[in-house]
Design an enzyme around this catalytic site. Structure first.
Site, PDB file in Angstrom:
ATOM      1  N   CYS A  52      -9.937  20.619 -11.992  1.00 20.30           N
ATOM      2  CA  CYS A  52     -10.534  21.209 -10.781  1.00 20.30           C
ATOM      3  C   CYS A  52      -9.568  22.092 -10.012  1.00 20.30           C
ATOM      4  O   CYS A  52      -9.920  22.587  -8.935  1.00 20.30           O
ATOM      5  CB  CYS A  52     -11.042  20.094  -9.871  1.00 20.30           C
ATOM      6  SG  CYS A  52      -9.718  19.082  -9.167  1.00 20.30           S
ATOM      7  N   CYS A  55      -4.544  20.039  -8.540  1.00 17.88           N
ATOM      8  CA  CYS A  55      -3.092  19.822  -8.673  1.00 17.88           C
ATOM      9  C   CYS A  55      -2.324  21.050  -8.211  1.00 17.88           C
ATOM     10  O   CYS A  55      -1.272  20.933  -7.572  1.00 17.88           O
ATOM     11  CB  CYS A  55      -2.744  19.480 -10.119  1.00 17.88           C
ATOM     12  SG  CYS A  55      -3.616  18.025 -10.755  1.00 17.88           S
ATOM     13  N   CYS A 155      -5.782  13.975 -15.101  1.00 18.89           N
ATOM     14  CA  CYS A 155      -6.528  14.559 -16.226  1.00 18.89           C
ATOM     15  C   CYS A 155      -5.571  14.926 -17.363  1.00 18.89           C
ATOM     16  O   CYS A 155      -5.844  14.626 -18.522  1.00 18.89           O
ATOM     17  CB  CYS A 155      -7.306  15.788 -15.763  1.00 18.89           C
ATOM     18  SG  CYS A 155      -8.613  15.436 -14.576  1.00 18.89           S
ATOM     19  N   CYS A 193      -4.711  12.077  -8.464  1.00 13.97           N
ATOM     20  CA  CYS A 193      -5.918  12.909  -8.385  1.00 13.97           C
ATOM     21  C   CYS A 193      -6.134  13.362  -6.934  1.00 13.97           C
ATOM     22  O   CYS A 193      -7.032  12.859  -6.260  1.00 13.97           O
ATOM     23  CB  CYS A 193      -7.113  12.121  -8.907  1.00 13.97           C
ATOM     24  SG  CYS A 193      -8.580  13.126  -9.247  1.00 13.97           S
ATOM     25  N   HIS A 242      -0.012  -2.580  -3.474  1.00 13.22           N
ATOM     26  CA  HIS A 242      -0.398  -3.813  -2.779  1.00 13.22           C
ATOM     27  C   HIS A 242       0.822  -4.549  -2.230  1.00 13.22           C
ATOM     28  O   HIS A 242       0.806  -5.030  -1.079  1.00 13.22           O
ATOM     29  CB  HIS A 242      -1.169  -4.721  -3.742  1.00 13.22           C
ATOM     30  CG  HIS A 242      -1.564  -6.041  -3.164  1.00 13.22           C
ATOM     31  ND1 HIS A 242      -2.558  -6.182  -2.209  1.00 13.22           N
ATOM     32  CD2 HIS A 242      -1.085  -7.290  -3.401  1.00 13.22           C
ATOM     33  CE1 HIS A 242      -2.683  -7.461  -1.885  1.00 13.22           C
ATOM     34  NE2 HIS A 242      -1.799  -8.145  -2.595  1.00 13.22           N
ATOM     35  N   CYS A 245       1.866  -2.853   0.974  1.00 11.30           N
ATOM     36  CA  CYS A 245       0.783  -2.434   1.875  1.00 11.30           C
ATOM     37  C   CYS A 245       0.987  -3.021   3.276  1.00 11.30           C
ATOM     38  O   CYS A 245       1.368  -4.186   3.416  1.00 11.30           O
ATOM     39  CB  CYS A 245      -0.556  -2.892   1.311  1.00 11.30           C
ATOM     40  SG  CYS A 245      -1.970  -2.420   2.344  1.00 11.30           S
ATOM     41  N   CYS A 266      -7.342  -6.831   5.467  1.00 12.19           N
ATOM     42  CA  CYS A 266      -7.106  -6.239   4.149  1.00 12.19           C
ATOM     43  C   CYS A 266      -8.410  -5.690   3.587  1.00 12.19           C
ATOM     44  O   CYS A 266      -9.481  -6.254   3.790  1.00 12.19           O
ATOM     45  CB  CYS A 266      -6.525  -7.304   3.221  1.00 12.19           C
ATOM     46  SG  CYS A 266      -6.384  -6.800   1.498  1.00 12.19           S
ATOM     47  N   CYS A 272     -10.463  -2.198  -2.869  1.00 11.82           N
ATOM     48  CA  CYS A 272      -9.135  -1.585  -2.948  1.00 11.82           C
ATOM     49  C   CYS A 272      -8.452  -1.932  -4.275  1.00 11.82           C
ATOM     50  O   CYS A 272      -8.405  -3.090  -4.685  1.00 11.82           O
ATOM     51  CB  CYS A 272      -8.275  -2.046  -1.778  1.00 11.82           C
ATOM     52  SG  CYS A 272      -6.649  -1.262  -1.750  1.00 11.82           S
ATOM     53  N   CYS A 281       2.833   5.934  -2.496  1.00 10.13           N
ATOM     54  CA  CYS A 281       2.015   6.561  -1.445  1.00 10.13           C
ATOM     55  C   CYS A 281       2.248   5.913  -0.085  1.00 10.13           C
ATOM     56  O   CYS A 281       2.191   6.581   0.947  1.00 10.13           O
ATOM     57  CB  CYS A 281       0.534   6.458  -1.791  1.00 10.13           C
ATOM     58  SG  CYS A 281       0.081   7.013  -3.435  1.00 10.13           S
ATOM     59  N   CYS A 293      -4.478   7.065   1.821  1.00 12.90           N
ATOM     60  CA  CYS A 293      -5.835   6.571   1.565  1.00 12.90           C
ATOM     61  C   CYS A 293      -6.169   5.311   2.351  1.00 12.90           C
ATOM     62  O   CYS A 293      -7.261   5.174   2.909  1.00 12.90           O
ATOM     63  CB  CYS A 293      -6.027   6.316   0.068  1.00 12.90           C
ATOM     64  SG  CYS A 293      -5.807   7.783  -0.960  1.00 12.90           S
ATOM     65  N   CYS A 299      -7.414   2.302  -1.695  1.00 16.55           N
ATOM     66  CA  CYS A 299      -6.785   2.877  -2.885  1.00 16.55           C
ATOM     67  C   CYS A 299      -7.781   2.796  -4.040  1.00 16.55           C
ATOM     68  O   CYS A 299      -8.388   1.744  -4.270  1.00 16.55           O
ATOM     69  CB  CYS A 299      -5.514   2.105  -3.232  1.00 16.55           C
ATOM     70  SG  CYS A 299      -4.768   2.598  -4.805  1.00 16.55           S
ATOM     71  N   CYS A 302      -5.866   6.110  -8.563  1.00  8.30           N
ATOM     72  CA  CYS A 302      -5.993   7.379  -9.291  1.00  8.30           C
ATOM     73  C   CYS A 302      -4.783   7.721 -10.144  1.00  8.30           C
ATOM     74  O   CYS A 302      -4.848   8.652 -10.949  1.00  8.30           O
ATOM     75  CB  CYS A 302      -6.307   8.514  -8.330  1.00  8.30           C
ATOM     76  SG  CYS A 302      -4.925   9.001  -7.261  1.00  8.30           S
TER      77      CYS A 302
END
Length: 317
Positions: A52, A55, A155, A193, A242, A245, A266, A272, A281, A293, A299, A302
């Site tokens: 798409c 990236c 991808c 992604c 996790h 988190c 949570c 999640c 992340c 996210c 989450c 991805c």
């Protein structure tokens, strides 16, 4: 700020694991990077397969360093369908000249998966001398002659959404295609992604410095040592979402959110996928460190090889 090359290299190779790349690229560090690589910017060809273009958009959002610094000081981007001024047969001819001149010494970035059905005609990237070139052709004739391939985005790294259930184009990842065709060129996976721009730029920086220190073959060997079992650089994909988190204490106390709008609790019961996802992340965050996210959703895993089928359904009631 004074920064020696030794300290710069130490920083970039992930020995200070707590730093994000955006934090690492203070302007003085960018200057050190430019000096380290001056005159040795390797040619890079960015090929787009079945995807798409997200990236590319993510890379263009790189803030520290800016995309200008990346293109002018770090690499020499010789082909990119979305951002280059050239188009059509002239652009393809230029790319092929780079392949011929720098065989074994240039790098390929692949965005999107590789469709193989119908002789690859589901994804044509251009033509030369009235002959269509598919992304599958490009993998055999271009990527196979490169020093290494960066499979950017889920991808390219694992097949992603195009290779999900109902895969009528017989799409697959770069590594799967290489294995099918017997291509030995090393592949580094940078899933997501889309992937965070730091993951892309940081991997490039680490690879280029390793090559400068150890030569092409030795440097690529050093990069391979940093990869996990799924081909991902561990400085970025070496920790579990996790386990890091901010809602982990509430998970331990079984305090669960019932809706996304409920700020306390949570989100595991909402679907999640943090427990089965390896990425940083949580400390890097997105949109120049504004959010991520789990701030307002969950989450969806991805960056993992089984995305999206193995992570579906994304949300649970």
């Amino acid at each position: 700020m004074s920064l020696s090359r030794r300290n710069f290299v130490k920083l970039c190779t992930g020995t200070v694991a707590g730093f994000g790349v955006s934090q690492m690229f203070h302007p003085a560090i960018r200057d050190a990077l430019a000096d380290t690589l001056k005159g040795e910017r390797p040619p890079v060809l960015w090929l787009q397969g079945q995807g798409c273009t997200g990236c590319s958009v993510s890379l263009l959002n790189s803030v520290h360093p800016s995309i200008k610094d990346v293109l002018l000081d770090v690499i020499s981007l010789e082909f990119h369908p979305t951002v280059m001024a050239w188009e059509g047969e002239q652009a393809i001819e230029h790319m092929m000249k780079i392949v011929e001149k720098y065989e074994g010494k240039f790098f390929v970035v692949v965005e999107g998966s590789i469709p193989t059905a119908a002789d690859g005609k589901y994804c044509i990237i251009g033509d030369i001398n009235h002959k269509e070139i598919s992304i599958a052709d490009a993998m055999r004739d271009i990527a196979a002659k490169s020093a290494a391939v960066l499979a950017v985005g889920t991808c390219a790294a694992y097949g992603g959404i195009p290779a999900a259930e109902g895969n009528v184009t017989e799409s697959m990842s770069v590594q799967q295609y290489f294995e099918q065709e017997g291509i030995k060129t090393p592949v580094v996976n940078i899933p997501g992604c889309p992937p965070h721009p730091d993951w892309i730029v940081g991997t490039v920086v680490v690879a280029l410095d390793a090559i400068k220190k150890h030569g092409l073959e030795g440097g690529l060997g050093e990069v391979v040592k940093l990869l996990d079992s799924e081909g991902r650089p561990t400085p970025f994909f070496g920790t579990n979402i996790h386990d890091n988190c901010p809602y982990l204490p509430q998970f331990d106390e079984m305090i669960m959110s019932e809706t996304f709008t409920q700020k306390e609790g949570c989100r595991y019961d909402l679907g999640c996928k943090g427990p089965s996802t390896m990425a940083d992340c949580y400390k890097r965050k997105w949109n120049n460190g504004v959010n991520w996210c789990i701030d307002n959703a969950i989450c969806i895993g991805c960056v993992e090889p089984d995305f999206p089928d193995g992570k579906s359904p994304f949300y649970e009631a």
